[in-house]
Write a protein that holds these residues in place. Structure first.
Motif, PDB file in Angstrom:
ATOM      1  N   UNK B 190      -7.660  96.377  17.575  1.00 14.85           N
ATOM      2  CA  UNK B 190      -6.739  95.495  18.284  1.00 14.85           C
ATOM      3  C   UNK B 190      -5.442  96.226  18.565  1.00 14.85           C
ATOM      4  N   UNK B 191      -4.972  96.183  19.793  1.00 13.57           N
ATOM      5  CA  UNK B 191      -3.714  96.859  20.092  1.00 13.57           C
ATOM      6  C   UNK B 191      -3.043  96.238  21.320  1.00 13.57           C
ATOM      7  N   UNK B 192      -1.734  96.416  21.400  1.00 15.70           N
ATOM      8  CA  UNK B 192      -1.025  96.001  22.608  1.00 15.70           C
ATOM      9  C   UNK B 192      -0.609  97.235  23.400  1.00 15.70           C
ATOM     10  N   UNK B 193      -1.004  98.414  22.890  1.00 14.87           N
ATOM     11  CA  UNK B 193      -0.578  99.665  23.500  1.00 14.87           C
ATOM     12  C   UNK B 193      -1.734 100.215  24.339  1.00 14.87           C
ATOM     13  N   UNK B 194      -1.575 100.182  25.672  1.00 15.01           N
ATOM     14  CA  UNK B 194      -2.688 100.583  26.539  1.00 15.01           C
ATOM     15  C   UNK B 194      -3.057 102.042  26.371  1.00 15.01           C
ATOM     16  N   UNK B 195      -2.070 102.858  25.950  1.00 13.65           N
ATOM     17  CA  UNK B 195      -2.336 104.276  25.762  1.00 13.65           C
ATOM     18  C   UNK B 195      -3.313 104.500  24.605  1.00 13.65           C
ATOM     19  N   UNK B 196      -3.100 103.748  23.509  1.00  9.80           N
ATOM     20  CA  UNK B 196      -4.017 103.836  22.364  1.00  9.80           C
ATOM     21  C   UNK B 196      -5.427 103.440  22.787  1.00  9.80           C
ATOM     22  N   UNK B 197      -5.506 102.355  23.513  1.00 16.59           N
ATOM     23  CA  UNK B 197      -6.815 101.870  23.940  1.00 16.59           C
ATOM     24  C   UNK B 197      -7.480 102.902  24.856  1.00 16.59           C
ATOM     25  N   UNK B 198      -6.709 103.434  25.807  1.00 18.78           N
ATOM     26  CA  UNK B 198      -7.260 104.397  26.764  1.00 18.78           C
ATOM     27  C   UNK B 198      -7.767 105.643  26.062  1.00 18.78           C
ATOM     28  N   UNK B 199      -7.006 106.140  25.063  1.00 17.55           N
ATOM     29  CA  UNK B 199      -7.365 107.423  24.464  1.00 17.55           C
ATOM     30  C   UNK B 199      -8.488 107.309  23.451  1.00 17.55           C
ATOM     31  N   UNK B 200      -8.637 106.157  22.804  1.00 15.31           N
ATOM     32  CA  UNK B 200      -9.592 106.098  21.704  1.00 15.31           C
ATOM     33  C   UNK B 200     -10.877 105.326  22.013  1.00 15.31           C
ATOM     34  N   UNK B 201     -10.768 104.287  22.824  1.00 16.82           N
ATOM     35  CA  UNK B 201     -11.883 103.352  22.899  1.00 16.82           C
ATOM     36  C   UNK B 201     -13.008 103.839  23.806  1.00 16.82           C
ATOM     37  N   UNK B 202     -14.254 103.448  23.472  1.00 11.16           N
ATOM     38  CA  UNK B 202     -15.371 103.615  24.386  1.00 11.16           C
ATOM     39  C   UNK B 202     -15.268 102.592  25.496  1.00 11.16           C
ATOM     40  N   UNK B 203     -14.932 101.365  25.084  1.00 10.13           N
ATOM     41  CA  UNK B 203     -14.730 100.316  26.075  1.00 10.13           C
ATOM     42  C   UNK B 203     -13.471  99.541  25.728  1.00 10.13           C
ATOM     43  N   UNK B 204     -12.817  99.018  26.746  1.00 15.94           N
ATOM     44  CA  UNK B 204     -11.599  98.243  26.542  1.00 15.94           C
ATOM     45  C   UNK B 204     -11.847  96.812  26.996  1.00 15.94           C
ATOM     46  N   UNK B 205     -11.446  95.855  26.153  1.00 17.05           N
ATOM     47  CA  UNK B 205     -11.504  94.456  26.569  1.00 17.05           C
ATOM     48  C   UNK B 205     -10.066  93.998  26.748  1.00 17.05           C
ATOM     49  N   UNK B 206      -9.671  93.726  27.990  1.00 19.16           N
ATOM     50  CA  UNK B 206      -8.296  93.332  28.259  1.00 19.16           C
ATOM     51  C   UNK B 206      -8.194  91.817  28.191  1.00 19.16           C
ATOM     52  N   UNK B 207      -7.212  91.342  27.437  1.00 18.37           N
ATOM     53  CA  UNK B 207      -7.063  89.899  27.257  1.00 18.37           C
ATOM     54  C   UNK B 207      -5.650  89.469  27.608  1.00 18.37           C
ATOM     55  N   UNK B 208      -5.548  88.208  28.044  1.00 13.78           N
ATOM     56  CA  UNK B 208      -4.224  87.615  28.265  1.00 13.78           C
ATOM     57  C   UNK B 208      -4.345  86.104  28.173  1.00 13.78           C
ATOM     58  N   UNK B 209      -3.359  85.486  27.562  1.00 13.15           N
ATOM     59  CA  UNK B 209      -3.324  84.033  27.426  1.00 13.15           C
ATOM     60  C   UNK B 209      -4.644  83.431  26.952  1.00 13.15           C
ATOM     61  N   UNK B 210      -5.226  84.036  25.927  1.00  6.26           N
ATOM     62  CA  UNK B 210      -6.436  83.480  25.342  1.00  6.26           C
ATOM     63  C   UNK B 210      -7.684  83.656  26.170  1.00  6.26           C
ATOM     64  N   UNK B 211      -7.629  84.538  27.178  1.00  5.72           N
ATOM     65  CA  UNK B 211      -8.814  84.747  28.024  1.00  5.72           C
ATOM     66  C   UNK B 211      -9.153  86.228  28.077  1.00  5.72           C
TER      67      UNK B 211
END
Lengths: 286, 364, 311
Positions: B190-211
């Motif tokens: 879980x992160x709010x930092x897009x750079x962390x997600x971009x560099x580490x994850x195989x896949x990213x699930x982007x969420x906002x306002x409970x969706x």
């Protein structure tokens, strides 16, 4: 802890048992205060838990009105002891708060009086009984025995550790930037203390003062040793509420006890948030 | 090694909906990042997977087994907390041994496992140190080791790098990624930092306002954002979005960007998707997808020049809501007050529906 | 330029001096009160404790040297069986009250640690005993434990026949009644402090332990209690110190009686102060207690400080 129905049942039954045990003695006193003499004890027959014929006689009695039920009349009413308790506790609180607040500020901001924290804890550690001989001699010498101002002075000293420690932790918590800003504006340090810091600390001062007042109001031993007649306080006076004819005047005692118990309970609940801080000398801040 | 399936997962706190209708399948051994601003429901999702919260709707299953009635102690979830939740009153060894002991393992087995995991994580030399004063990267390794030692089916990591200072974050990111390769475990991060997600994850699930807005590989999410939120949130700076209007002339269909010029041709597929009849559209492009060109159809005044090393970031247009472009230092860069004129390759242009914010995709 | 900086420096120095002075002035009243109540009385006490002086002798205290008896009071003290009996009872009461209050307080705190409907109001109600004036609590329990009082009445309901126990006239039962009153009044303090401690145990640590498969009991003993160590020490220390001074409720309920059955150190000192009036001896006892307490407190503070440094 898992929130099972079983656990909740257990929790509430224990809590209600403890609450009952907590309240029964207090409620007994409340009920006693409104009972006529026939209902005071079971010796005359059955014990009544709640007054069958509620009356205010007990309250009238302690304020000097003679009662038809109680053949005796009091030599002295409870008015003066209540006044004694009020005056000594109030001025004792004033002494403790003035000395404690200024010293706490001196330590918190100027690092003066570094001996005080420990010295004052030790002061609290000693049983009052163990310093009472010299105090009784000094008070007699200074003409302070059996006066409310003499009591106020010793109360102020005895509760000074609490006032000091409480205010010290409040001052330590207060951000200094505001004071610094005022200093830059050219105010003197002392003016900043009076005009900026103290007004900002008003809630803290109020809580500390109430806490100290409860402690002073609760004293029994010191008043027992330092007052004899004119300015005895409520707890000391309560002992005199008995007569050779009727024995202990339970109803009267309960009525006065109720009057004495209400202020600290109300104040204590009002400053609930800071009780832990006060009781642990600021070691714990909730 | 477990596949996690979230089906129509939702959570309400009173009248507040923290999460609604979340569907996501995380494959065995996959590293998925839940990304979004605070309050987007990512932590709520994670806490429900761990069993700390009960879902209001929907279900969670591990390898097809429904987790609804499995208490958190028995889910086999390794959890790395935001501040690691290291038992600072214990030594490193006691921390590592906590899980095996709690699960009733024999002391010989516990010792063996502690030694194994310690050597794997290079914690061997500090086993008998108090864990209180250790540095943050060691705490991270210890937190992972403490969870890994009981061989959890999945690993959940709750913003483990948010308390780390920026300089150290890169080091920690690399280390974390390597650890994941070693353990080959399913990881949800879980992160709010897009750079962390971009560099580490195989896949990213982007969420906002409970969706859940979009799931995809870092490049997919970056290149083909599903809506304007994802477009702006991913990338630093995010995608530029400009209000435009479709204008048809005899030969081509262009998007009219008012004082900034116009761009075209707009692909027919986009026009087909456009629902509103007023022709309004949001035009988007990545800051680095521009070429300075004195014949370019787009021109904007430069209000600020920000040099960031090899490249230069130009702030264009309205200072309060500026368009940002990055250009190479090798070519002459327009100065503040001048007008930057540039073009965008057709494949880099994105169009979004101004009402829904959804992308109007050229292909498909 | 040079003159300018030097002016600033002098102003700063002056302000610094004034600040230090202000600090001294602010702490002065408290310092004086401490001297007034600690230093002077202790010296006086030391002097009187070496004499046979009593306010009945008709001479002022500073002439007490006329009745000089060196260490006779201290040797008497060593052989005073009534004093040592009081010391024993003081510690007996402490040894029962403090652990019971601690366990009850901790148990209640555990029940109150997470939120449930009505928590706030029940919490306030639980704190009431602590705020009742101790002397009033003494009278309350005095009434409750009368032979015609409600305690016996309740017991009668349970056993089915009228109970008429004279609680406060029986040496063992009187001690029991006093202990009950103390537990009633001071369990709330333990509860209050320990609850503050429990709430302060980081939740993520407990969740981490749970996720590693730890049961509630294991979590409690390996995470919660160790984390609360400092607070537990504080809570116990407060109660030990205050319980050592036990006087108000006890004195009102039993006067130290029947006989000397509930006589504690404070009650004993009070009696010889007010009734026997042998103040030279009282001063010796008081000073001995002060010295012992000071040594114990210095030792305890050093111990805690060294432990804190170790961890």
């Amino acid at each position: 802890m898992q929130r099972t129905l079983l656990f909740e049942t257990f929790r509430f039954s224990i809590i209600f048992l403890i609450i009952a045990l907590t309240l029964v003695p207090t409620l007994w006193m409340v009920s006693m205060a409104f009972k006529p003499i026939q209902e005071w004890s079971a010796s005359g027959g059955d014990l009544t838990w709640w007054p069958k014929n509620p009356t205010l006689d007990n309250f009238r009695f302690i304020f000097g009105e003679s009662s038809s039920e109680l053949i005796v009349a009091l030599e002295r009413g409870a008015g003066r002891p209540i006044l004694a308790s009020l005056l000594s506790a109030t001025f004792g609180t004033l002494i403790a708060m003035v000395a404690g607040t200024t010293a706490a500020y001196g330590l918190s901001r100027f690092n003066s009086g570094r001996n005080l924290p420990l010295a004052l804890i030790q002061l609290r550690l000693f049983p009052p009984m163990a310093v009472m001989i010299p105090v009784m001699i000094m008070w007699a010498f200074l003409g302070l025995t059996d006066t409310w101002w003499g009591l106020a002075l010793i109360y102020g000293i005895v509760t000074l550790p609490f006032a000091f420690w409480l205010m010290k932790t409040f001052f330590d918590d207060m951000p200094r930037e505001i004071e610094d800003a005022a200093l830059v504006e050219g105010c003197s340090r002392f003016r900043v203390f009076l005009k900026i810091t103290l007004p900002m600390m008003r809630p803290a001062l109020a809580s500390s003062a109430l806490f100290v007042f409860i402690l002073n109001w609760s004293d029994y031993l010191i008043a027992l040793l330092l007052t004899t007649r004119d300015w005895v306080t409520i707890p000391v006076y309560m002992a005199s509420l008995s007569s050779s004819m009727t024995g202990q005047l339970y109803g009267a005692k309960a009525a006065l006890g109720l009057i004495a118990a209400i202020p600290p309970v109300v104040m204590g609940i009002a400053i609930q948030k800071h009780l832990v801080r006060g009781l642990t000398f600021g070691a714990l801040k909730e | 090694m477990t596949q996690i399936t979230l089906e129509n997962l939702g959570k309400n706190f009173g009248s507040f909906t923290a999460l609604a209708g979340m569907n996501l399948t995380i494959a065995d051994g996959e590293f998925v990042a839940l990304l979004g601003p605070s309050g987007c429901g990512k932590s709520t999702t994670m806490n429900m997977v761990a069993g700390m919260l009960q879902p209001s709707t929907g279900s969670i299953s591990f390898d097809g087994r429904d987790m609804g009635n499995v208490p958190m102690a028995r889910r086999g979830v390794g959890f790395v907390f935001q501040n690691y939740a290291i038992f600072t009153h214990m030594t490193v060894r006691e921390n590592l041994a906590y899980g095996p002991k709690a699960q009733g393992m024999g002391s010989a087995e516990v010792t063996k496992r502690v030694e194994e995991i310690a050597s794997l994580l290079q914690l061997g030399s500090m086993l008998d140190r108090r864990s209180g004063g250790l540095s943050v990267n060691i705490l991270q390794r210890l937190a992972i080791g403490r969870s890994a030692i009981v061989e959890p089916a999945i690993f959940l990591l709750d913003e483990p790098l948010s308390n780390v200072d920026a300089a150290f974050r890169a080091v920690m990111r690399t280390e974390l990624k390597q650890l994941q390769r070693q353990f080959k475990q399913t990881m949800v991060y879980v992160t709010h930092d897009q750079l962390e997600a971009m560099t580490m994850a195989d896949r990213i699930a982007v969420m906002d306002h409970g969706k859940l807005l979009q799931v995809g590989t870092p490049l997919e999410v970056y290149n083909n954002p599903a809506d304007t939120f994802v477009a702006r949130f991913i990338g630093s700076p995010g995608m530029n979005l400009i209000d435009g209007e479709i204008s048809k002339s005899d030969k081509t269909t262009m998007v009219d960007l008012k004082q900034f010029g116009s761009f075209g041709p707009v692909p027919d597929a986009v026009l087909g998707k456009l629902k509103s009849s007023d022709g309004k559209v949001i035009f988007g492009f990545r800051p680095e997808m521009v070429e300075l060109d004195s014949n370019g159809s787009l021109k904007m005044p430069v209000n600020f020049v920000e040099r960031i090393g090899a490249r230069t970031l130009l702030h264009l247009g309205d200072p309060d809501d500026s368009i940002k472009i990055t250009v190479s230092n090798h070519e002459p860069v327009p100065k503040q007050g001048e007008v930057a004129q540039f073009t965008i390759p057709p494949q880099a242009a994105r169009y979004f529906d101004p009402q829904t914010g959804n992308v109007l995709r050229g292909e498909a | 330029m040079t003159t300018h900086t030097s002016t600033i420096e002098t102003v700063d120095k002056k302000a610094g001096g004034r600040e230090a002075n202000l600090g001294l002035w602010l702490t002065l009243p408290t310092q004086l009160l401490v001297v007034f109540i600690a230093v002077f009385p202790i010296l006086m006490q030391l002097y009187i404790s070496l004499t046979d002086w009593s306010p009945l002798d008709g001479i002022q205290w500073w002439r007490a040297w006329e009745l000089w008896n060196t260490f006779a009071n201290y040797t008497d003290l060593a052989a005073d069986s009534q004093f040592w009996g009081a010391v024993g009872r003081t510690f007996l009461i402490m040894a029962i009250c403090v652990p019971v209050e601690f366990l009850l307080g901790l148990g209640l705190a555990i029940l109150f640690v997470d939120n449930f409907p009505g928590r706030k109001i029940l919490y306030s109600v639980l704190l009431v005993p602590m705020m009742v004036v101790p002397a009033v609590a003494g009278y309350m329990f005095y009434m409750l434990f009368q032979s015609g009082g409600p305690v016996n009445d309740l017991l009668s309901i349970f056993v089915g026949y009228p109970v008429r126990i004279a609680w406060l006239s029986d040496p063992t039962l009187a001690l029991f009644a006093i202990i009950v009153a103390d537990i009633w009044q001071w369990t709330p303090l333990m509860f209050l402090v320990l609850l503050a401690g429990l709430v302060g145990v980081p939740e993520d640590q407990q969740q981490a332990a749970t996720l590693l498969g730890a049961s509630w009991t294991r979590r409690f003993f390996t995470i919660v209690l160790p984390r609360m160590k400092a607070i537990i020490i504080i809570a116990l220390a407060i109660r030990v110190i205050e319980n050592f001074k036990i006087f108000d409720t006890l004195f009102i309920m039993t006067n130290g009686g029947p006989g000397v059955a509930t006589e504690t150190i404070s009650v004993y000192i009070y009696k010889i102060t007010q009734q026997d009036l042998i103040w030279g001896y009282v001063a010796a006892i008081a000073l001995a207690i002060l010295i012992v307490l000071s040594l114990v407190s210095v030792f305890a503070i050093k111990l805690i400080a060294s432990k804190e440094q170790a961890s």
